[in-house]
Design a protein around this motif. Sequence first.
Motif, short mmCIF file in Angstrom:
data_model
loop_
_atom_site.label_atom_id
_atom_site.label_comp_id
_atom_site.label_asym_id
_atom_site.label_seq_id
_atom_site.Cartn_x
_atom_site.Cartn_y
_atom_site.Cartn_z
N TYR B 27 0.81 -1.22 0.00
CA TYR B 27 0.00 0.00 0.00
C TYR B 27 0.85 1.27 0.00
O TYR B 27 0.34 2.33 -0.37
CB TYR B 27 -1.03 -0.05 1.14
CG TYR B 27 -2.19 -0.86 0.65
CD1 TYR B 27 -3.16 -0.26 -0.15
CD2 TYR B 27 -2.27 -2.23 0.86
CE1 TYR B 27 -4.19 -1.01 -0.69
CE2 TYR B 27 -3.28 -2.98 0.31
CZ TYR B 27 -4.25 -2.36 -0.46
OH TYR B 27 -5.23 -3.09 -1.02
N THR B 28 2.15 1.16 0.37
CA THR B 28 3.01 2.33 0.22
C THR B 28 3.21 2.66 -1.25
O THR B 28 3.27 3.84 -1.62
CB THR B 28 4.37 2.09 0.89
OG1 THR B 28 4.14 1.61 2.20
CG2 THR B 28 5.17 3.36 0.98
N PRO B 45 -3.67 6.21 -10.11
CA PRO B 45 -4.42 4.99 -10.43
C PRO B 45 -5.78 4.98 -9.73
O PRO B 45 -5.84 5.16 -8.53
CB PRO B 45 -3.51 3.88 -9.90
CG PRO B 45 -2.61 4.53 -8.94
CD PRO B 45 -2.43 5.93 -9.39
N ASN B 46 -6.86 4.79 -10.51
CA ASN B 46 -8.19 4.84 -9.90
C ASN B 46 -9.13 3.79 -10.46
O ASN B 46 -10.33 3.84 -10.24
CB ASN B 46 -8.81 6.22 -10.07
CG ASN B 46 -9.02 6.57 -11.52
OD1 ASN B 46 -8.51 5.88 -12.40
ND2 ASN B 46 -9.77 7.62 -11.78
N ARG B 47 -8.61 2.80 -11.22
CA ARG B 47 -9.51 1.86 -11.87
C ARG B 47 -9.65 0.53 -11.14
O ARG B 47 -10.71 -0.07 -11.13
CB ARG B 47 -9.01 1.57 -13.31
CG ARG B 47 -9.07 2.79 -14.22
CD ARG B 47 -10.48 3.32 -14.27
NE ARG B 47 -10.56 4.57 -14.96
CZ ARG B 47 -10.88 4.68 -16.24
NH1 ARG B 47 -11.11 3.62 -16.96
NH2 ARG B 47 -10.97 5.88 -16.81
N ALA B 48 -8.54 0.05 -10.55
CA ALA B 48 -8.57 -1.30 -9.99
C ALA B 48 -9.25 -1.31 -8.62
O ALA B 48 -8.64 -0.99 -7.61
CB ALA B 48 -7.13 -1.82 -9.86
N GLY B 49 -10.51 -1.66 -8.60
CA GLY B 49 -11.22 -1.84 -7.34
C GLY B 49 -11.71 -0.54 -6.74
O GLY B 49 -11.05 0.49 -6.83
N TYR B 50 -12.90 -0.56 -6.12
CA TYR B 50 -13.43 0.61 -5.42
C TYR B 50 -14.47 0.13 -4.44
O TYR B 50 -14.92 -1.03 -4.47
CB TYR B 50 -14.05 1.61 -6.40
CG TYR B 50 -15.14 1.03 -7.26
CD1 TYR B 50 -16.46 1.04 -6.82
CD2 TYR B 50 -14.86 0.48 -8.51
CE1 TYR B 50 -17.47 0.49 -7.60
CE2 TYR B 50 -15.85 -0.06 -9.29
CZ TYR B 50 -17.16 -0.05 -8.83
OH TYR B 50 -18.15 -0.59 -9.59
N ILE B 51 -14.86 1.02 -3.53
CA ILE B 51 -15.91 0.70 -2.58
C ILE B 51 -17.14 1.49 -3.00
O ILE B 51 -17.11 2.72 -3.00
CB ILE B 51 -15.49 1.08 -1.14
CG1 ILE B 51 -14.24 0.29 -0.74
CG2 ILE B 51 -16.63 0.80 -0.16
CD1 ILE B 51 -13.56 0.81 0.49
N PRO B 52 -18.24 0.81 -3.43
CA PRO B 52 -19.42 1.55 -3.88
C PRO B 52 -20.16 2.17 -2.70
O PRO B 52 -20.47 1.49 -1.73
CB PRO B 52 -20.26 0.48 -4.58
CG PRO B 52 -19.80 -0.81 -4.05
CD PRO B 52 -18.41 -0.64 -3.53
N VAL B 53 -20.37 3.47 -2.79
CA VAL B 53 -21.14 4.18 -1.75
C VAL B 53 -22.47 4.59 -2.39
O VAL B 53 -22.47 5.30 -3.39
CB VAL B 53 -20.38 5.43 -1.25
CG1 VAL B 53 -21.19 6.14 -0.19
CG2 VAL B 53 -19.02 5.04 -0.72
N PRO B 70 -2.40 -2.45 -5.79
CA PRO B 70 -1.23 -3.26 -5.44
C PRO B 70 -1.43 -4.73 -5.78
O PRO B 70 -0.49 -5.39 -6.26
CB PRO B 70 -1.12 -3.07 -3.92
CG PRO B 70 -1.77 -1.78 -3.66
CD PRO B 70 -2.88 -1.66 -4.64
N ALA B 71 -2.65 -5.26 -5.53
CA ALA B 71 -2.90 -6.67 -5.85
C ALA B 71 -2.77 -6.90 -7.35
O ALA B 71 -2.17 -7.88 -7.81
CB ALA B 71 -4.30 -7.07 -5.37
N ALA B 72 -3.31 -5.96 -8.14
CA ALA B 72 -3.22 -6.09 -9.60
C ALA B 72 -1.76 -6.06 -10.05
O ALA B 72 -1.34 -6.87 -10.89
CB ALA B 72 -4.01 -4.95 -10.26
N LEU B 77 3.14 -8.86 -11.99
CA LEU B 77 4.57 -9.16 -11.87
C LEU B 77 4.82 -10.66 -11.76
O LEU B 77 5.77 -11.18 -12.31
CB LEU B 77 5.15 -8.44 -10.65
CG LEU B 77 5.41 -6.96 -10.83
CD1 LEU B 77 5.80 -6.33 -9.51
CD2 LEU B 77 6.50 -6.73 -11.84
N PHE B 78 3.92 -11.38 -11.04
CA PHE B 78 4.14 -12.81 -10.86
C PHE B 78 3.96 -13.58 -12.16
O PHE B 78 4.61 -14.59 -12.38
CB PHE B 78 3.19 -13.36 -9.79
CG PHE B 78 3.76 -13.28 -8.42
CD1 PHE B 78 4.90 -13.99 -8.10
CD2 PHE B 78 3.18 -12.48 -7.45
CE1 PHE B 78 5.45 -13.91 -6.84
CE2 PHE B 78 3.72 -12.40 -6.18
CZ PHE B 78 4.85 -13.11 -5.87
#
Lengths: 171, 371
Positions: B27-28, B45-53, B70-72, B77-78
């Motif tokens: 997350y850093t 970066p604002n595309r990978a994942g969000y919390i819908p409110v 970070p997960a993406a 990388l893997f």
Amino acid sequence: MGNPIVFGILAIIAIASALGMLLSRNAVHSALFLVLNFSTIAVLYLILNAPFIAMVQITVYAGAIMVLFLFVIMLLGAEQLRGVRGDWRGSERWQQLLAGVLTVTLLIVFAVVLFQGGGATGSGVTAVDTSPSALGLRLFEAYLLPFELTGVLLLAAMIGVVVLNKTKKRG
Amino acid sequence: MTPGQLALRSLIVGFIITFAVITGFAYTTLLERKLLARLQGRIGPNRAGYIPVPTRSGKPRRFLGGIMQPAADAVKLFFKEDITPAKVDRWVYTLAPMLAVIPAILILAVIPWAGEITILGQTFSPYFAIAPGVNVGIVFVLAITSIGVYGVVLAGWASNSKYAVLGGIRASAQMISYELALGLTVLVPIMLADSMDLGEIVAAQKGVIDWFVFRQPLAAIIFWIGALAELQRAPFDLLEAEQELSAGYTVEYAGMRFGMFFMAEYMKMIALSAITATLFFGGYRGPFVDQVPALGFLYIGLKTFIGLCIMIWIRATLPRFRYDQLMAFGWKRMLPISVLNFVVVGIFIVLQEEGILQPLFENTLRFLGIG
């Protein structure tokens, strides 16, 4: 004294890395084996209850000095020895003689220490206070003169380097 | 407790802290990209994942866009092809990323994360750390940071590429130059606290007013600059200068081996932020920490987070040093100032212990006609 098994493993690593340092043809590999050797010696200090000396060993030898070695090797591009055969036959006769004399001397010292039982039992090792403050007091009370002499020697060497590298100003 | 139980407990604590810091590393990277973007007037970066409110209009608002970035990145990388170039030194090439990551994890061992605390019936005394009570803690940190440069130097050399070798040479020269100033500055908190144990250095900074940053702001600043140089972050990131060296030592690496260098860099950022907080900003101490020891985790976390933000802010603000400027700054400014500072602090501590400082101060005030 620590566990004899731990000591045995560390001793084997230390000897193997020292041999690797001597026998590898590549200067960078030699330097890396030396780093491993220094680090193993540091762990040996740790099991002798001397954490401060162990850390200083890593900082000064494995850290600063070996990084400087690597820097010089990489800057000169001197990884491979050119024009010298990679085995002992490539060395000069006086070098072989000197190495032989030094080896025999060292073995005699080892034999004397081992058979006289001077340090082999290690009875006096753990009783010493090895905290940083105790170490500092010893250094500045019991061993003040050698300490100061070492300092003067290093200063003289440093001044020598500065003088040798000083370029004359023209005009 | 027997030594075996102590070792087992240290192992468990070590696992937990290492995994926490690895998550922190992930997350850093996101924090850095987001904050840098904001500082430069971008979104990041604002595309990978969000919390819908949910909103009144029916279409949910996307909150915290990019939270899964970070997960993406990790998945990418893997699964990337891990190429080993043909003419590399295979052993050293494989070893270098590991030699970069291992010291970054090792530094975590001596950092105190909280005071004396009882968790699940286990009392951690004198403070909560992987290896508490190491009486040479700060020397351990210096030792590990000094071997941390091998990863970068060897990656540069083993890649068998001109750009990478230049990066490696720059890294080793920079490391030797700035380590001296860093080591001499660390002596100041040691002298003020009269101990090399990081826990005792924290204990010496009881209230906010006792923080060593207020007693020795110069040492804190030099330590921070030295830490940035050890981390090889902007403005000291000459070894990965994109414009000159096309990213320097990492240029021949791909996939997760490339990712491991980033892992090392960001984990060291977290570790050195925490160490700066410990040495100069009271570590885990803060309001009510004596009553509720668990607050210690929060305080050191917060201080580390602020440190990380300042590092990113510096990266967005300052241009990179030129190489001769870097060397001149290290040897002609940082080193003399830190030596002088260390000597002056030593003299004042002796004067105070001998009881000379107080009368000297009063007489000076009387002489000047103030007291």
